[in-house]
Write a protein that holds these residues in place. Structure first.
Motif, PDB file in Angstrom:
ATOM      1  N   GLN A 169       0.830  -1.213   0.000  1.00 38.13           N
ATOM      2  CA  GLN A 169       0.000   0.000   0.000  1.00 38.13           C
ATOM      3  C   GLN A 169       0.862   1.259   0.000  1.00 38.13           C
ATOM      4  O   GLN A 169       0.553   2.243  -0.690  1.00 38.13           O
ATOM      5  N   ILE A 170       1.920   1.237   0.796  1.00 42.90           N
ATOM      6  CA  ILE A 170       2.811   2.401   0.853  1.00 42.90           C
ATOM      7  C   ILE A 170       3.438   2.661  -0.507  1.00 42.90           C
ATOM      8  O   ILE A 170       3.523   3.816  -0.973  1.00 42.90           O
ATOM      9  N   ILE A 171       3.889   1.602  -1.178  1.00 45.79           N
ATOM     10  CA  ILE A 171       4.490   1.759  -2.511  1.00 45.79           C
ATOM     11  C   ILE A 171       3.465   2.308  -3.493  1.00 45.79           C
ATOM     12  O   ILE A 171       3.783   3.170  -4.326  1.00 45.79           O
ATOM     13  N   THR A 172       2.226   1.842  -3.395  1.00 42.82           N
ATOM     14  CA  THR A 172       1.169   2.350  -4.280  1.00 42.82           C
ATOM     15  C   THR A 172       0.938   3.836  -4.063  1.00 42.82           C
ATOM     16  O   THR A 172       0.836   4.617  -5.029  1.00 42.82           O
ATOM     17  N   THR A 173       0.883   4.262  -2.799  1.00 44.41           N
ATOM     18  CA  THR A 173       0.685   5.682  -2.495  1.00 44.41           C
ATOM     19  C   THR A 173       1.865   6.520  -2.988  1.00 44.41           C
ATOM     20  O   THR A 173       1.680   7.611  -3.562  1.00 44.41           O
ATOM     21  N   LEU A 174       3.080   6.039  -2.788  1.00 49.42           N
ATOM     22  CA  LEU A 174       4.265   6.760  -3.250  1.00 49.42           C
ATOM     23  C   LEU A 174       4.289   6.868  -4.770  1.00 49.42           C
ATOM     24  O   LEU A 174       4.711   7.890  -5.320  1.00 49.42           O
ATOM     25  N   SER A 175       3.861   5.809  -5.451  1.00 49.55           N
ATOM     26  CA  SER A 175       3.865   5.846  -6.918  1.00 49.55           C
ATOM     27  C   SER A 175       2.911   6.913  -7.441  1.00 49.55           C
ATOM     28  O   SER A 175       3.187   7.569  -8.448  1.00 49.55           O
ATOM     29  N   LYS A 176       1.797   7.112  -6.734  1.00 51.19           N
ATOM     30  CA  LYS A 176       0.849   8.154  -7.153  1.00 51.19           C
ATOM     31  C   LYS A 176       1.394   9.549  -6.876  1.00 51.19           C
ATOM     32  O   LYS A 176       1.348  10.436  -7.727  1.00 51.19           O
ATOM     33  N   ASP A 177       1.917   9.747  -5.654  1.00 49.53           N
ATOM     34  CA  ASP A 177       2.289  11.087  -5.207  1.00 49.53           C
ATOM     35  C   ASP A 177       3.637  11.549  -5.756  1.00 49.53           C
ATOM     36  O   ASP A 177       3.829  12.743  -6.022  1.00 49.53           O
ATOM     37  N   LEU A 178       4.585  10.629  -5.915  1.00 50.66           N
ATOM     38  CA  LEU A 178       5.945  11.017  -6.287  1.00 50.66           C
ATOM     39  C   LEU A 178       6.299  10.695  -7.729  1.00 50.66           C
ATOM     40  O   LEU A 178       7.011  11.461  -8.380  1.00 50.66           O
ATOM     41  N   GLY A 220       3.959   9.792 -10.213  1.00 52.99           N
ATOM     42  CA  GLY A 220       2.956  10.235 -11.161  1.00 52.99           C
ATOM     43  C   GLY A 220       2.226   9.133 -11.898  1.00 52.99           C
ATOM     44  O   GLY A 220       1.468   9.423 -12.830  1.00 52.99           O
ATOM     45  N   PHE A 221       2.444   7.884 -11.531  1.00 52.48           N
ATOM     46  CA  PHE A 221       1.678   6.800 -12.149  1.00 52.48           C
ATOM     47  C   PHE A 221       1.266   5.804 -11.067  1.00 52.48           C
ATOM     48  O   PHE A 221       1.837   5.766  -9.984  1.00 52.48           O
ATOM     49  N   HIS A 222       0.268   5.006 -11.423  1.00 52.07           N
ATOM     50  CA  HIS A 222      -0.364   4.140 -10.427  1.00 52.07           C
ATOM     51  C   HIS A 222       0.181   2.716 -10.502  1.00 52.07           C
ATOM     52  O   HIS A 222       0.082   2.061 -11.533  1.00 52.07           O
ATOM     53  N   LEU A 223       0.772   2.256  -9.391  1.00 54.41           N
ATOM     54  CA  LEU A 223       1.148   0.851  -9.246  1.00 54.41           C
ATOM     55  C   LEU A 223       0.121   0.206  -8.319  1.00 54.41           C
ATOM     56  O   LEU A 223       0.044   0.565  -7.145  1.00 54.41           O
ATOM     57  N   PRO A 224      -0.691  -0.708  -8.807  1.00 54.81           N
ATOM     58  CA  PRO A 224      -1.758  -1.275  -7.965  1.00 54.81           C
ATOM     59  C   PRO A 224      -1.195  -2.078  -6.794  1.00 54.81           C
ATOM     60  O   PRO A 224      -0.122  -2.671  -6.873  1.00 54.81           O
ATOM     61  N   VAL A 225      -1.954  -2.091  -5.717  1.00 53.36           N
ATOM     62  CA  VAL A 225      -1.559  -2.846  -4.533  1.00 53.36           C
ATOM     63  C   VAL A 225      -1.393  -4.321  -4.868  1.00 53.36           C
ATOM     64  O   VAL A 225      -0.480  -4.997  -4.375  1.00 53.36           O
ATOM     65  N   SER A 226      -2.247  -4.847  -5.728  1.00 55.60           N
ATOM     66  CA  SER A 226      -2.210  -6.269  -6.077  1.00 55.60           C
ATOM     67  C   SER A 226      -0.876  -6.659  -6.704  1.00 55.60           C
ATOM     68  O   SER A 226      -0.291  -7.695  -6.359  1.00 55.60           O
ATOM     69  N   PHE A 284       5.295   3.342  11.563  1.00 57.39           N
ATOM     70  CA  PHE A 284       6.191   4.497  11.607  1.00 57.39           C
ATOM     71  C   PHE A 284       6.400   5.071  10.210  1.00 57.39           C
ATOM     72  O   PHE A 284       6.390   6.296  10.022  1.00 57.39           O
ATOM     73  N   ALA A 285       6.582   4.188   9.209  1.00 59.43           N
ATOM     74  CA  ALA A 285       6.785   4.652   7.835  1.00 59.43           C
ATOM     75  C   ALA A 285       5.557   5.378   7.315  1.00 59.43           C
ATOM     76  O   ALA A 285       5.663   6.422   6.648  1.00 59.43           O
ATOM     77  N   ALA A 286       4.357   4.855   7.631  1.00 56.35           N
ATOM     78  CA  ALA A 286       3.124   5.511   7.195  1.00 56.35           C
ATOM     79  C   ALA A 286       3.001   6.898   7.810  1.00 56.35           C
ATOM     80  O   ALA A 286       2.614   7.862   7.141  1.00 56.35           O
ATOM     81  N   GLY A 287       3.348   7.019   9.088  1.00 61.26           N
ATOM     82  CA  GLY A 287       3.272   8.319   9.751  1.00 61.26           C
ATOM     83  C   GLY A 287       4.285   9.301   9.198  1.00 61.26           C
ATOM     84  O   GLY A 287       3.979  10.490   8.994  1.00 61.26           O
ATOM     85  N   LEU A 288       5.494   8.821   8.952  1.00 63.51           N
ATOM     86  CA  LEU A 288       6.555   9.692   8.454  1.00 63.51           C
ATOM     87  C   LEU A 288       6.258  10.200   7.051  1.00 63.51           C
ATOM     88  O   LEU A 288       6.524  11.360   6.722  1.00 63.51           O
TER      89      LEU A 288
END
Length: 291
Positions: free
Chosen positions: A50-59, A61-67, A172-176
């Motif tokens: 999930q963290i990688i998916t969120t980072l792919s969107k925000d940083l 610019g493309f979507h890597l699905p959680v699956s 901790f990573a999610a919070g940071l």
């Protein structure tokens, strides 16, 4: 006989496959209905995905699905399962991970509520039930389950407790990365998931059993016929009220085996006095069925 054995194996494999499907559905519901809408990060490799998916969107610019992330991250951890846990366990876990990734991809995200506390509690409960059910059925959700089971075999600590320790890093990573409120909500989800896992996965819970009986041979025969458990015999025990001689039997079983113990006592000596102490800690060898 060979045909019967093949039929039994086929039935066992079919059951495990059905268990994999059940876990995949529960995990997909937890992620797509609660975690993703509530911005809650799951325990284990699913949380990392999930963290990688969120980072792919925000940083990026493309979507890597959680699956997809879930499937890729699990590949190196299969080696841990293959060498430290069991080959059959690892193979069926691979099937479970593939099914989970598939269901997460084809199951649409549904926003039942955006309240992060509700999402954390219900998502954690559903995910924990899925993990515990998979482990109880001789399967795994993959990822940190491999590492947790390997440590549990060495230390005797519960799988849920080990997972909570590992998942502090994810929290901790999610919070940071995304804000400390999400770390707190994710902590609730991880805690609930760990506790539900322990409640469902009863094979790891040890129980000390003390049996006072007049028919020790029958009790020992019936217990060892149903369970692979050692028994310590104390002869010539004396009751304080009538001063009659009885035999004390001591053994340790898991909560999962408790119905088998009850059945053995009903068949051998229903009038025996049986005392059961829960959650005992074991030092030394304790047989556990290979996964």
């Amino acid at each position: 006989m060979k045909n019967i054995a093949q039929k039994v194996n086929f039935t066992d494999y079919l059951q495990k496959f059905s268990f994999s499907v059940v876990y995949a559905i529960l995990a997909s519901i937890a992620v797509n209905f609660f975690y993703q809408p509530g911005k809650i990060y799951s325990s284990g490799i699913t949380g990392v995905a999930q963290i990688i998916t969120t980072l792919s969107k925000d940083l990026l610019g493309f979507h890597l699905p959680v699956s997809a992330n879930l499937l890729i991250l699990n590949l190196p951890l299969f080696l841990v399962g293959w060498y430290k846990v069991g080959h059959k366990f690892t193979i069926f876990t691979g099937i479970t991970v593939v099914l989970t990734s598939l269901f997460m991809q084809i199951m649409p995200e549904e926003v039942l509520t955006t309240d992060p506390i509700v999402c954390a509690i219900f998502g954690g409960a559903v995910m924990g039930a899925g993990i515990g059910y998979a482990l109880r059925s001789g399967l795994s959700s993959g990822g940190l389950d491999f590492v947790s089971i390997a440590i549990q075999k060495k230390t005797g600590k519960t799988v849920g407790s080990i997972s909570i320790i590992f998942n502090i890093l994810i929290m901790f990573a999610a919070g940071l990365l995304f804000g400390w409120q999400y770390a707190l909500y994710s902590a609730i989800a991880i805690f609930v998931s760990g506790k539900v896992t322990d409640a469902v996965f009863t094979k790891q819970k040890k129980m000390q059993v003390t049996i006072i009986t007049r028919h020790p041979d029958a009790v020992i025969h019936h217990i060892q016929d149903k369970m692979r458990r050692g028994i310590t015999i104390i002869n010539e025990a004396e009751g304080a009220y009538k001063h009659d001689k009885q035999t004390v039997l001591l053994t340790v079983c898991t909560r999962f085996e408790l119905p088998l113990l009850r059945q053995a006592m009903r068949e051998s000596d229903p009038r025996a006095f049986v005392s059961i102490a829960e959650n005992v800690q074991i030092l030394g060898r304790f047989y556990e069925e290979e996964l």
